[in-house]
Design an enzyme around this catalytic site. Structure first.
Site, PDB file in Angstrom:
ATOM      1  N   PHE A 126       1.642  14.186  -4.417  1.00  0.00           N
ATOM      2  CA  PHE A 126       3.048  13.519  -5.200  1.00  0.00           C
ATOM      3  C   PHE A 126       3.258  13.562  -6.616  1.00  0.00           C
ATOM      4  CE2 PHE A 126       3.233   9.141  -8.161  1.00  0.00           C
ATOM      5  CZ  PHE A 126       4.260   8.225  -6.990  1.00  0.00           C
ATOM      6  N   ASP A 197      -7.263  12.958  -3.410  1.00  0.00           N
ATOM      7  CA  ASP A 197      -7.129  11.840  -3.917  1.00  0.00           C
ATOM      8  C   ASP A 197      -6.889  10.576  -2.715  1.00  0.00           C
ATOM      9  OD1 ASP A 197      -3.949   9.692  -4.413  1.00  0.00           O
ATOM     10  OD2 ASP A 197      -4.052  11.452  -6.000  1.00  0.00           O
ATOM     11  N   TYR A 222      -3.781  -0.521  -6.599  1.00  0.00           N
ATOM     12  CA  TYR A 222      -3.132  -1.559  -5.578  1.00  0.00           C
ATOM     13  C   TYR A 222      -1.809  -1.691  -3.882  1.00  0.00           C
ATOM     14  CZ  TYR A 222       0.005   2.419  -8.296  1.00  0.00           C
ATOM     15  OH  TYR A 222       0.266   3.249  -8.469  1.00  0.00           O
ATOM     16  N   LYS A 223      -2.755  -0.276  -3.719  1.00  0.00           N
ATOM     17  CA  LYS A 223      -2.203  -0.029  -2.383  1.00  0.00           C
ATOM     18  C   LYS A 223      -3.034  -1.056  -0.883  1.00  0.00           C
ATOM     19  CE  LYS A 223       0.523   3.832  -3.536  1.00  0.00           C
ATOM     20  NZ  LYS A 223       0.072   5.817  -4.277  1.00  0.00           N
ATOM     21  N   ARG A 370       9.964   4.785   4.911  1.00  0.00           N
ATOM     22  CA  ARG A 370       8.879   4.531   5.311  1.00  0.00           C
ATOM     23  C   ARG A 370       8.427   3.370   5.009  1.00  0.00           C
ATOM     24  NH1 ARG A 370       4.797   6.134  -0.171  1.00  0.00           N
ATOM     25  NH2 ARG A 370       5.950   4.242  -0.719  1.00  0.00           N
TER      26      ARG A 370
END
Ligand SMILES: *Cc1c(COP(=O)(O)O)cnc(C)c1O
Length: 404
Positions: A126, A197, A222-223, A370
């Protein structure tokens, strides 16, 4: 032949995680396949937040720092995350944001390999992870960031100069999942540490940081952890490293005795030293509500449902519209995280048309649609219906938008 709506409803009736769905508030008529970007709202949160706002902040004001549970937030919430990532209590804190947590963890890991100079990662990582890696390389004179293709990791580890291998466990674009145990072992074989990660894994994939040999890890709140927009992140430092690992961004809250207001920094014992600043109490309140929605949920069952949702989705899309999309995710479920990604020449148009139909996914450049599969609150029937809509949009050309 792909399964019918009736089959999907039968899977919902026998779903051992069905009880968790009511722990979330989702809009009527929407199938939310974007929980890998922002998780759903925990139903318990509005009332909890109201209590913290009115009783703790509003009524007791600063007294809540000394009387209440505010200071313990990072370690208390960290312990709840520990269960979800295969760590022990006392190995995880919730604080900062993902990028800052990554920076702290990389600096701490590099300290443990003072004779080596390379921070190794992949070009598929990322972007913020790459930026943080290059920031750390600028901060530490001896260190350089080396970015390789995922397929070249083994060769890159064969060189003797790698201090830290840091990888994102599940690829945010394709959902491809690295084998944490074998890559951590390869890093150790090369004399390096392994930092993971877990942004796209925690809360959706069965994780075992302890057993898989992760030295340090971090992830976002927050995912799949459903901690709300901008939720605190978390970081993990394996217990055996804690005596020697140092927080290079120290602050008063990680001091052994913050209220001595001492002029010299003396680290708190254990993971608490990795907390820098005053706990973000409101953010931690939301994150804790998200984590409490995992109570009674076994990681094995979570992963099992995530895999089954992925299979159902892929089967539905491919049988009806296999000629119109390319699957960007690994087809083998063991190599896939909790998302399915499809390539389509008009990916933004596909996502926009799906949103109009109540199916929420997202677009990642250049051509990726996605679909995140959050096992706590999705139903098989919902995912079955979503697959049918995706198949319809990509095969009917309904997506093709004016700009072409
Ligand atoms: C979501 C995500 C982040 C987010 O970073 P923030 O600092 O929390 O904005 C970082 N890394 C990865 C791999 C992610 O998926």
């Amino acid at each position: 032949m792909s399964r019918s709506r009736t089959d999907a409803e039968a899977l919902d009736r026998s779903d051992p995680l069905a009880f968790a769905r009511e722990r979330f508030s989702l809009p009527e008529g929407v199938v939310y396949l974007d929980g890998n970007s922002l998780g759903a709202l925990p139903s318990s949160l509005p009332e909890r937040m109201d209590r913290v706002l009115r009783d703790e902040w509003g009524a007791r004001l600063a007294g809540s720092w000394s009387a209440g549970t505010w200071f313990e937030g990072p370690t208390r919430v960290g312990d709840k995350i520990a269960r979800l990532i295969g760590a022990h209590p006392g190995e995880v804190v919730a604080c900062d944001t993902t990028t800052i947590a990554l920076t702290k963890v990389l600096l701490a890991a590099l300290d443990l390999r003072p004779d080596k100079s390379v921070l190794l990662t992949t070009s598929s990582n990322f972007p913020t992870d790459l930026y943080a890696g290059s920031g750390v390389a600028h901060l530490v004179d001896r260190v350089v960031l080396r970015v390789v293709e995922p397929d070249d990791l083994t060769d890159a580890l064969a060189r003797e100069d790698v201090a830290v291998l840091f990888l994102t466990h599940v690829d945010y674009r394709t959902g491809a999942m690295f084998d944490m145990a074998s890559l951590s072992a390869a890093a150790h074989e090369a004399g390096a540490l392994a930092v993971w990660d877990l942004c796209h894994s925690a809360g959706a994939v069965e994780l075992d940081c302890e057993g898989a040999g992760a030295d340090m890890a971090l992830g976002c709140g927050y995912k799949y952890l459903n901690g709300g927009p901008g939720a605190p992140a978390f970081l993990y430092v394996r217990r055996e490293h804690q005596d020697r690992a140092t927080n290079r961004l120290p602050g008063w809250i990680g001091h052994a005795d913050p209220f001595s207001f001492a002029l010299d920094f003396r680290a708190a014992p254990g993971i608490a030293a990795f907390v820098t600043s005053s706990p973000p109490v409101l953010g931690l309140t939301a994150l804790e509500a998200g984590l409490d929605a995992f109570s009674g949920v076994e990681l094995r069952a979570l992963r099992e449902k995530s895999v089954q949702l992925g299979e159902l989705f892929l089967e539905g899309v491919l049988e009806a519209a296999g000629d119109h999309v390319e699957v960007a995710s690994p087809l083998e479920p063991g190599r896939r995280g909790s998302q399915v990604s499809l390539r389509h020449p008009d990916a933004p148009g596909v996502i926009a048309e799906l949103a109009r139909r109540g199916i929420v996914g997202d677009f990642r450049p250049p051509d990726i649609c996605r679909f995140g599969l959050a096992p706590l609150y999705l139903t098989y029937a919902g995912v079955h219906a979503a697959a049918a809509e995706v198949a319809d949009v990509v095969s009917s050309g309904a997506s093709v938008i004016s700009e072409g």
